[in-house]
Design a protein around this motif. Structure first.
Motif, mmCIF file in Angstrom:
data_model
loop_
_atom_site.group_PDB
_atom_site.id
_atom_site.type_symbol
_atom_site.label_atom_id
_atom_site.label_comp_id
_atom_site.label_asym_id
_atom_site.label_seq_id
_atom_site.Cartn_x
_atom_site.Cartn_y
_atom_site.Cartn_z
ATOM 1 N N GLY A 1 7.523 -40.207 -1.492
ATOM 2 C CA GLY A 1 6.215 -40.812 -1.267
ATOM 3 C C GLY A 1 5.480 -40.084 -0.163
ATOM 4 O O GLY A 1 6.044 -39.271 0.557
ATOM 5 N N GLN A 2 4.192 -40.388 -0.041
ATOM 6 C CA GLN A 2 3.424 -39.854 1.067
ATOM 7 C C GLN A 2 2.326 -40.830 1.425
ATOM 8 O O GLN A 2 2.149 -41.855 0.775
ATOM 9 C CB GLN A 2 2.856 -38.466 0.763
ATOM 10 N N LYS A 3 1.632 -40.515 2.476
ATOM 11 C CA LYS A 3 0.605 -41.427 2.987
ATOM 12 C C LYS A 3 -0.358 -41.845 1.874
ATOM 13 O O LYS A 3 -0.790 -43.007 1.815
ATOM 14 C CB LYS A 3 -0.139 -40.772 4.144
ATOM 15 N N ASP A 4 -0.676 -40.910 0.974
ATOM 16 C CA ASP A 4 -1.633 -41.180 -0.100
ATOM 17 C C ASP A 4 -1.307 -42.447 -0.876
ATOM 18 O O ASP A 4 -2.128 -43.348 -1.006
ATOM 19 C CB ASP A 4 -1.649 -40.012 -1.106
ATOM 20 N N ASN A 5 -0.097 -42.465 -1.428
ATOM 21 C CA ASN A 5 0.230 -43.549 -2.349
ATOM 22 C C ASN A 5 0.962 -44.716 -1.695
ATOM 23 O O ASN A 5 1.169 -45.747 -2.311
ATOM 24 C CB ASN A 5 1.045 -43.020 -3.533
ATOM 25 N N MET A 6 1.329 -44.553 -0.414
ATOM 26 C CA MET A 6 2.042 -45.617 0.272
ATOM 27 C C MET A 6 1.143 -46.455 1.188
ATOM 28 O O MET A 6 1.376 -47.650 1.350
ATOM 29 C CB MET A 6 3.193 -45.025 1.092
ATOM 30 N N THR B 1 -6.049 -40.624 -2.880
ATOM 31 C CA THR B 1 -5.179 -39.834 -2.018
ATOM 32 C C THR B 1 -5.806 -39.698 -0.629
ATOM 33 O O THR B 1 -7.018 -39.836 -0.457
ATOM 34 C CB THR B 1 -4.950 -38.429 -2.604
ATOM 35 N N THR B 2 -4.972 -39.414 0.349
ATOM 36 C CA THR B 2 -5.485 -39.127 1.689
ATOM 37 C C THR B 2 -6.490 -37.993 1.630
ATOM 38 O O THR B 2 -7.492 -37.978 2.359
ATOM 39 C CB THR B 2 -4.327 -38.722 2.622
#
Length: 323
Positions: A92-97, A162-163
């Motif tokens: 995961g990453q900031k975008d989807n979390m 997304t971020t």
């Protein structure tokens, strides 16, 4: 009497023997690592680095499985629904979390409740780039053109929610301009179009763009983090170019379904952190424009919760929303 008790004695002995058997060491079978974006982007690159090195160094079998779409939310949702056995995880990453939950009205997962933070892998600035033959030589050129022709200058991103998408929208607000967002299904198709000149700009994670930057095919206009990237020390930050306190970066890390045994979470965390400490892995991740940062599961969980609340305000202030 003994004859009647005999079956029960057999059963009791069998249960005792089964209980006495030591559990198989984890992992006893291959682990699937869901990659929530298509091949070729920053998430895919980092995921495969981790999966391949775990397989090579730790002798685990970790199999990347691309499940792209909807800004990474499809792959995250699949991980959230998986059985909490320790054999399903997701990058995961900031975008989807922490961004997507405030953008999508009907997201099928709650990142805080449905997933458990396992291991932070890396963080990276976002970059604003254009083709090397573009008319835009500086970020100031973009702002001047956008003010002259609102909603005509285009920028591609890996997708809505997304971020990276939000970095473009936040810059619109900071510069008082209107760039037109063109969402793609991942970084690679967006990259192909900015290289071909079909979109004017691309806002990208650094790992997705650094190969083409080093090849001389992309011009970096700015990085969006508070500090300059160690991989691109000559590239100015957006803040340095006059947009005070501008700071957008993204992080990547491994998550498992909620309910995954704590012992497994700790085992994976320790193995990933040990891997990230090796010179080969440090060099490989740095070569992709990312910065390593290891954490305990508790530290990573705290970061998730802090950013989750922080980005609520950012998304609401941007006015962005996705049906």
């Amino acid at each position: 009497m003994f004859r009647k008790l005999f079956p029960f004695l057999l059963m009791a002995c069998a249960l005792t023997a089964a209980h006495a058997q030591p559990q198989a060491a984890y992992p006893a079978k291959p682990i699937r690592m869901i990659v929530p974006f298509p091949p070729g982007g920053g998430t895919d690159i980092l995921s495969r680095l981790v999966a391949n090195k775990l397989t090579e160094v730790s002798k685990w079998t970790v199999i990347p499985d691309n499940r792209g779409g909807a800004g990474g939310t499809i792959g995250i949702a699949e991980a959230a629904r998986a059985a909490p056995t320790g054999y399903e995880m997701v990058m995961g990453q900031k975008d989807n979390m922490v961004v997507a939950p405030w953008l999508y009205k009907n997201l099928s997962y709650d990142p805080i409740k449905d997933l458990v933070a396992v291991a932070h892998v890396a963080y990276t600035p976002v970059v604003i780039v254009t083709g090397v033959n573009s008319r835009f030589k500086t970020l100031a050129d973009v702002v001047t053109a956008a003010k002259a022709t609102p909603d005509q200058i285009t920028y591609g991103s890996p997708g809505n929610g997304t971020t990276i998408h939000l970095a473009g929208e936040i810059f619109n607000t900071a510069a008082k301009i209107k760039l037109r967002h063109i969402p793609y299904k991942g970084s690679n198709p967006a990259m192909m179009d900015v290289l071909a000149g079909n979109v004017d700009l691309m806002v990208s994670s650094l790992p997705s763009a650094i190969g083409q930057i080093k090849a001389g095919k992309l011009r970096v206009l700015a990085v969006t983090s508070a500090k300059r990237s160690t991989s691109l020390p000559d590239a100015p930050t957006v803040a340095e170019l006059g947009y005070k306190d501008f700071d957008v970066s993204t992080w990547y890390g491994l998550f498992m379904p909620a309910g995954t045994p704590k012992e497994i979470v700790n085992t994976v965390n320790a193995e990933v952190n040990k891997l990230l400490a090796t010179p080969d892995m440090k060099a490989a991740i740095h070569a992709q424009g990312a910065e390593l940062l290891t954490m305990t599961p508790e530290q990573f969980s705290a970061l998730l919760k802090t950013d989750y609340q922080k980005w609520k305000g950012i998304v609401q202030a941007s006015g962005a929303t996705i049906e």
